[in-house]
Design an enzyme around this catalytic site. Structure first.
Site, PDB file in Angstrom:
ATOM      1  N   GLY A 168      15.523 -13.644  -8.439  1.00  0.00           N
ATOM      2  CA  GLY A 168      15.522 -14.503  -7.263  1.00  0.00           C
ATOM      3  C   GLY A 168      15.069 -15.913  -7.647  1.00  0.00           C
ATOM      4  O   GLY A 168      14.525 -16.145  -8.729  1.00  0.00           O
ATOM      5  N   CYS A 169      15.301 -16.857  -6.716  1.00  0.00           N
ATOM      6  CA  CYS A 169      14.994 -18.260  -7.034  1.00  0.00           C
ATOM      7  C   CYS A 169      13.486 -18.473  -7.145  1.00  0.00           C
ATOM      8  O   CYS A 169      12.995 -19.010  -8.163  1.00  0.00           O
ATOM      9  CB  CYS A 169      15.622 -19.182  -6.007  1.00  0.00           C
ATOM     10  SG  CYS A 169      15.382 -18.691  -4.284  1.00  0.00           S
ATOM     11  N   TYR A 170      12.712 -18.052  -6.141  1.00  0.00           N
ATOM     12  CA  TYR A 170      11.253 -18.201  -6.251  1.00  0.00           C
ATOM     13  C   TYR A 170      10.708 -17.441  -7.463  1.00  0.00           C
ATOM     14  O   TYR A 170       9.872 -17.980  -8.201  1.00  0.00           O
ATOM     15  CB  TYR A 170      10.556 -17.660  -4.999  1.00  0.00           C
ATOM     16  CG  TYR A 170      10.626 -18.497  -3.747  1.00  0.00           C
ATOM     17  CD1 TYR A 170      10.175 -19.812  -3.723  1.00  0.00           C
ATOM     18  CD2 TYR A 170      11.082 -17.938  -2.555  1.00  0.00           C
ATOM     19  CE1 TYR A 170      10.202 -20.554  -2.538  1.00  0.00           C
ATOM     20  CE2 TYR A 170      11.109 -18.675  -1.371  1.00  0.00           C
ATOM     21  CZ  TYR A 170      10.666 -19.976  -1.371  1.00  0.00           C
ATOM     22  OH  TYR A 170      10.684 -20.703  -0.210  1.00  0.00           O
TER      23      TYR A 170
END
Ligand SMILES: NC(=O)c1ccc[n+]([C@@H]2O[C@H](COP(=O)([O-])OP(=O)(O)OC[C@H]3O[C@@H](n4cnc5c(N)ncnc54)[C@H](OP(=O)(O)O)[C@@H]3O)[C@@H](O)[C@H]2O)c1
Length: 359
Positions: A168-170
């Site tokens: 995921g991005c985070y």
């Protein structure tokens, strides 16, 4: 050969979810890649026969192909057998979890190697998935086969994998910041790691949502998903921290189109100081092409990495020297999604890790 006489890149890639935000970035990167060829593009069920560039006008003249559609009867095997017969060996899924869970088994059965951008294969197994995603997993047998695709920390496993769960991005930003300290034993396990994060609105994708409309987000910053965010468990799993007691995650939505920052604070072990911190970051990333580390002389901002596959890190010690704050910035659509997926495809295809990627 292409019309202008250039040699057609050899390695065919099928892109699913091309009509979304991360799909748009992936289409652009593959189209410009010296070794990969955008061999098939798929959008949602309504997009059959629609030129991709009418949905993403910024791709006009870059990708002139039409979207194909998935079969309405849900029978994927003839379609993926067709991809295989066309010499396509790789698939990139820029689709929601439910579509990825359906597509991945069929693609793998047909011998394609898959990079999935969704959260379908990132967690430990079907029970953890059901607890955090609120639905049953449709392909639980694939958890054992998937490799978590945080490139800088898993190169050999990714190169050999046939199913990569792109982070995921985070988690990409948070883990690039935490892992060097955590693996070197510089974090005091008696104090939690807190990740405060801010993301632009493209992080939620392109589908319509009232709370993401311009008038709801413009000029305002708000926290969300405090105790139930799926990225909390993903970060915790890879960093080997307990959600809650060991790791707190506080995401915020900001009125930016793209980009995110994770600022994590933690207590150092006794005796650890700036020299040790600088040493572990240099050892982790000194030779890597996409992670740039600075100390507190120039803390990073999201604009520094916009449109690139880079992650910029900066850190500083709080007064007293026991607490560290580390900032990590990425472009959520590139290093946080499509760029890292191409970085992983490069490794899987035996290409240079940096090929076709903006720095
Ligand atoms: N946005 C980010 O920053 C980010 C970062 C990391 C990971 N991710 C993950 O990457 C994936 C894509 O994210 P995104 O932001 O690009 O989402 P998005 O903009 O909403 O795009 C989703 C794509 O999936 C397609 N799709 C939806 N339902 C489908 C179905 N039943 N069958 C086939 N295709 C279907 C959509 O097609 P149509 O629009 O044509 O219907 C669209 O092309 C998600 O799993 C997301 O969690 C996103």
């Amino acid at each position: 050969m292409t019309r202008d006489g250039a040699v057609t890149p050899a390695i065919g890639v099928a892109l699913f979810g091309a009509t979304g935000y991360t799909g748009r970035e992936a289409a652009r990167l593959i189209a410009g890649h010296p070794a990969f060829r955008l061999a098939a593009i798929f959008g949602g069920p309504e997009r059959h026969g629609v030129p991709l560039a009418t949905i993403h006008p910024s791709l006009r003249g870059v990708v002139d192909d039409l979207c194909e559609a998935l079969p309405e009867n849900g029978r994927l095997h003839p379609l993926v057998a067709g991809l295989s017969a066309r010499g396509i060996r790789f698939a990139l899924l820029a689709t929601p979890e439910d579509s990825s869970m359906r597509l991945a088994p069929a693609l793998l059965d047909a011998g394609l190697r898959v990079v999935d951008l969704s959260g379908a294969f990132r967690l430990a197994g079907a029970d953890e998935f059901a607890a955090w995603y609120g639905c049953d997993h449709q392909a639980p047998g694939l958890f054992a086969r998937s490799v978590y695709g945080l490139t800088e920390w898993r190169r050999d496993a990714i190169a050999a994998a046939d199913l990569v769960a792109n982070p995921g991005c985070y988690p990409t930003a948070a883990l690039l910041a935490i892992l060097p300290l955590r693996r070197a034993g510089l974090l005091d396990g008696a104090a939690p790691v807190t990740v405060h994060a801010v993301s632009g609105v493209s992080g939620a994708g392109r589908r319509m949502r009232e709370d993401l409309m311009f008038c709801e987000v413009e000029g305002s910053v708000r926290p969300y998903g405090l105790s139930r965010h799926r990225h909390l468990v993903e970060i915790a799993r890879i960093a080997d921290l307990a959600p809650g007691d060991g790791l707190l995650f506080v995401p915020h939505l900001a009125p930016l189109e793209r980009g995110l920052i994770c600022s994590l604070s933690a207590r150092l072990t006794a005796g650890a100081g700036p020299r040790e911190v600088a040493g572990v970051y240099a050892a982790a990333y000194g030779e890597t092409p996409f992670v740039r580390v600075a100390g507190d002389d120039r803390l990073p901002s999201t604009g520094d990495v916009r449109g690139t596959n880079a992650c910029a890190l900066g850190w500083t010690l709080a007064p007293g020297g026991r607490h560290i704050v580390v900032h990590a910035v990425i472009d959520n659509l590139i290093k946080g999604a499509a760029g890292q997926a191409i970085q992983n495809l490069n490794l899987m295809a035996g290409r240079p890790e940096t090929e076709g990627l903006p720095r």
